[in-house]
Design an enzyme around this catalytic site. Structure first.
Site, PDB file in Angstrom:
ATOM      1  N   SER A 114     -53.435  -0.850  -6.852  1.00 56.94           N
ATOM      2  CA  SER A 114     -53.571  -0.704  -8.306  1.00 56.94           C
ATOM      3  C   SER A 114     -55.055  -0.685  -8.636  1.00 56.94           C
ATOM      4  O   SER A 114     -55.860  -1.284  -7.913  1.00 56.94           O
ATOM      5  CB  SER A 114     -52.909  -1.897  -9.012  1.00 56.94           C
ATOM      6  N   TYR A 168     -51.922 -11.019  -9.870  1.00 58.40           N
ATOM      7  CA  TYR A 168     -51.567  -9.623  -9.563  1.00 58.40           C
ATOM      8  C   TYR A 168     -52.773  -8.899  -8.967  1.00 58.40           C
ATOM      9  O   TYR A 168     -52.657  -8.225  -7.939  1.00 58.40           O
ATOM     10  CB  TYR A 168     -51.090  -8.920 -10.839  1.00 58.40           C
TER      11      TYR A 168
HETATM   12  N1  NAP Z   1     -46.440   1.022 -13.324  1.00 59.89           N
HETATM   13  C1  NAP Z   1     -47.749   0.779 -13.292  1.00 59.89           C
HETATM   14  O1  NAP Z   1     -48.444   0.788 -14.317  1.00 59.89           O
HETATM   15  C2  NAP Z   1     -48.403   0.493 -11.971  1.00 59.89           C
HETATM   16  C3  NAP Z   1     -49.804   0.561 -11.894  1.00 59.89           C
HETATM   17  C4  NAP Z   1     -50.423   0.284 -10.690  1.00 59.89           C
HETATM   18  C5  NAP Z   1     -49.662  -0.032  -9.581  1.00 59.89           C
HETATM   19  N2  NAP Z   1     -48.305  -0.100  -9.677  1.00 59.89           N
HETATM   20  C6  NAP Z   1     -47.537  -0.467  -8.478  1.00 59.89           C
HETATM   21  O2  NAP Z   1     -46.569   0.530  -8.217  1.00 59.89           O
HETATM   22  C7  NAP Z   1     -45.521  -0.035  -7.437  1.00 59.89           C
HETATM   23  C8  NAP Z   1     -44.167   0.367  -8.023  1.00 59.89           C
HETATM   24  O3  NAP Z   1     -44.004  -0.268  -9.255  1.00 59.89           O
HETATM   25  P1  NAP Z   1     -43.330   0.429 -10.500  1.00 59.89           P
HETATM   26  O4  NAP Z   1     -44.371   0.588 -11.539  1.00 59.89           O
HETATM   27  O5  NAP Z   1     -42.568   1.606 -10.073  1.00 59.89           O
HETATM   28  O6  NAP Z   1     -42.385  -0.768 -10.997  1.00 59.89           O
HETATM   29  P2  NAP Z   1     -40.814  -0.889 -11.177  1.00 59.89           P
HETATM   30  O7  NAP Z   1     -40.271   0.270 -11.916  1.00 59.89           O
HETATM   31  O8  NAP Z   1     -40.603  -2.259 -11.717  1.00 59.89           O
HETATM   32  O9  NAP Z   1     -40.266  -0.802  -9.682  1.00 59.89           O
HETATM   33  C9  NAP Z   1     -40.520  -1.828  -8.762  1.00 59.89           C
HETATM   34  C10 NAP Z   1     -39.638  -1.604  -7.549  1.00 59.89           C
HETATM   35  O10 NAP Z   1     -39.891  -2.672  -6.621  1.00 59.89           O
HETATM   36  C11 NAP Z   1     -38.674  -3.272  -6.279  1.00 59.89           C
HETATM   37  N3  NAP Z   1     -38.843  -4.698  -6.058  1.00 59.89           N
HETATM   38  C12 NAP Z   1     -39.395  -5.607  -6.904  1.00 59.89           C
HETATM   39  N4  NAP Z   1     -39.296  -6.841  -6.398  1.00 59.89           N
HETATM   40  C13 NAP Z   1     -38.655  -6.707  -5.200  1.00 59.89           C
HETATM   41  C14 NAP Z   1     -38.223  -7.618  -4.202  1.00 59.89           C
HETATM   42  N5  NAP Z   1     -38.405  -8.944  -4.346  1.00 59.89           N
HETATM   43  N6  NAP Z   1     -37.596  -7.145  -3.105  1.00 59.89           N
HETATM   44  C15 NAP Z   1     -37.372  -5.837  -2.978  1.00 59.89           C
HETATM   45  N7  NAP Z   1     -37.754  -4.902  -3.881  1.00 59.89           N
HETATM   46  C16 NAP Z   1     -38.375  -5.348  -4.968  1.00 59.89           C
HETATM   47  C17 NAP Z   1     -37.746  -3.022  -7.468  1.00 59.89           C
HETATM   48  O11 NAP Z   1     -36.387  -2.992  -7.034  1.00 59.89           O
HETATM   49  P3  NAP Z   1     -35.300  -4.141  -7.305  1.00 59.89           P
HETATM   50  O12 NAP Z   1     -35.620  -4.765  -8.634  1.00 59.89           O
HETATM   51  O13 NAP Z   1     -34.007  -3.406  -7.262  1.00 59.89           O
HETATM   52  O14 NAP Z   1     -35.479  -5.088  -6.155  1.00 59.89           O
HETATM   53  C18 NAP Z   1     -38.167  -1.632  -7.899  1.00 59.89           C
HETATM   54  O15 NAP Z   1     -37.490  -0.664  -7.154  1.00 59.89           O
HETATM   55  C19 NAP Z   1     -45.762  -1.554  -7.436  1.00 59.89           C
HETATM   56  O16 NAP Z   1     -46.365  -1.929  -6.215  1.00 59.89           O
HETATM   57  C20 NAP Z   1     -46.734  -1.744  -8.584  1.00 59.89           C
HETATM   58  O17 NAP Z   1     -47.512  -2.908  -8.436  1.00 59.89           O
HETATM   59  C21 NAP Z   1     -47.652   0.168 -10.846  1.00 59.89           C
END
Ligand code: NAP
Length: 270
Positions: free
Chosen positions: A146, A159
């Site tokens: 991130s 985070y």
């Molecule tokens: N969205 C942003 O603004 C942003 C910015 C920078 C980086 N990121 C990074 O991008 C990545 C994806 O995030 P996203 O934005 O797509 O968020 P999201 O829509 O909340 O998706 C997160 C995913 O991770 C899984 N997950 C969470 N906790 C878990 C656990 N304990 N065990 C297994 N799976 C788990 C969730 O599945 P389940 O709930 O079904 O387990 C879900 O599929 C993350 O690493 C996040 O930090 C996001």
């Protein structure tokens, strides 16, 4: 209608956190590229519907592993499955969670959850697949960090700490694997419209709407960066010179620390 993109030579791509957000889009795009898939997350019902849609649309094989990557026994199980599967050619370490709150207002469960899922699981699953990648001199690791991994603000301490781990773990791996054909891409998204914001306690509606990217744009840009051979991809940063300047400063600071003597400003005079 199925377009049957299946490409046996592509191998199997593992996507953690494929039940939602960026991971779900990665799964779609990698299926389009012909990979068979292993999808990992806690919500099995969502994984099943993603898997069924991708099988139907792309004719690829999709299996799912329902696992809580923050739980030691589940992480062991996923790591063992990946280490034993020589068809795996690509791992997207995407699963992540966020609580955006001051440390003193964060529960121990939230603290442990971020450290375990964002940092520990990412390292452990990398550690599981890399020996096979190195032995075959083939494989790609995509680690999702991130922009908050190199910039902390009030409420992002934990985070940001986990994402700083992702950054330096990935940069170190790139150096370790430089003489091999194994690729490690570090992806550093900024705000992207996914559920993680609601989960974090900061709704997307609280952000400047002009700063938010769609998850489709984010993943497509990240994969374009991968195709270009980028080591670090910042999907939302227009001026690529900013990253070059940042990495130059990082290297200069490290080189400047190799003096063996206290800096003159720390030496007691007289
Ligand atoms: N969205 C942003 O603004 C942003 C910015 C920078 C980086 N990121 C990074 O991008 C990545 C994806 O995030 P996203 O934005 O797509 O968020 P999201 O829509 O909340 O998706 C997160 C995913 O991770 C899984 N997950 C969470 N906790 C878990 C656990 N304990 N065990 C297994 N799976 C788990 C969730 O599945 P389940 O709930 O079904 O387990 C879900 O599929 C993350 O690493 C996040 O930090 C996001």
């Amino acid at each position: 209608m199925s377009t049957h993109n299946h490409n046996p030579a592509a191998g199997t791509a593992v996507v953690t956190g494929a039940s939602a957000g960026l991971g779900k889009i990665y799964a779609d795009r990698l299926a389009k590229r012909g990979y068979d898939l292993i999808l990992v997350a806690r919500r099995g019902d969502r994984l099943d519907s993603v898997a069924a849609a991708l099988r139907a649309a792309h004719g690829v094989k999709v299996s799912t592993i329902v696992a809580d990557l923050g739980a030691a026994a589940d992480l062991d199980r996923v790591a063992a499955a990946l280490a034993a599967d020589s068809s795996v050619t690509l791992l997207v370490n995407n699963a992540g969670t966020s609580t955006l709150a001051p440390v003193v207002q964060t529960s121990q469960v939230q603290l442990d959850g971020m450290n375990r899922v964002n940092a520990d699981a990412l390292a452990r699953l990398s550690h599981a697949v890399l020996p096979g990648f190195v032995a075959r001199d083939h494989g790609t690791l995509i680690n999702i960090g991130s922009v908050l991994g190199s910039f902390a603000i009030p409420g992002s301490s934990i985070y940001s700490g986990t994402k700083a781990y992702v950054q330096l773990f990935s940069l170190g791996l790139q150096a370790e694997l430089a003489a091999t054909k194994v690729k490690v891409q570090l992806v550093l998204p900024a705000a992207t419209a996914t559920d993680i914001w609601e989960i974090s306690g900061v709704p997307l509606s609280a952000l400047d709407q002009a700063t938010i990217m769609t998850p489709e744009h984010c993943v497509d840009a990240a994969l374009a960066g991968l195709d270009m051979g980028e080591a670090i991809t910042l999907p939302s940063v227009e001026d690529s010179g900013l990253l070059a300047a940042f990495e130059t400063a990082r290297a200069a600071l490290f080189a400047g620390a190799q003096s063996g003597t206290p800096a003159s400003r720390y030496q007691i005079k007289g």
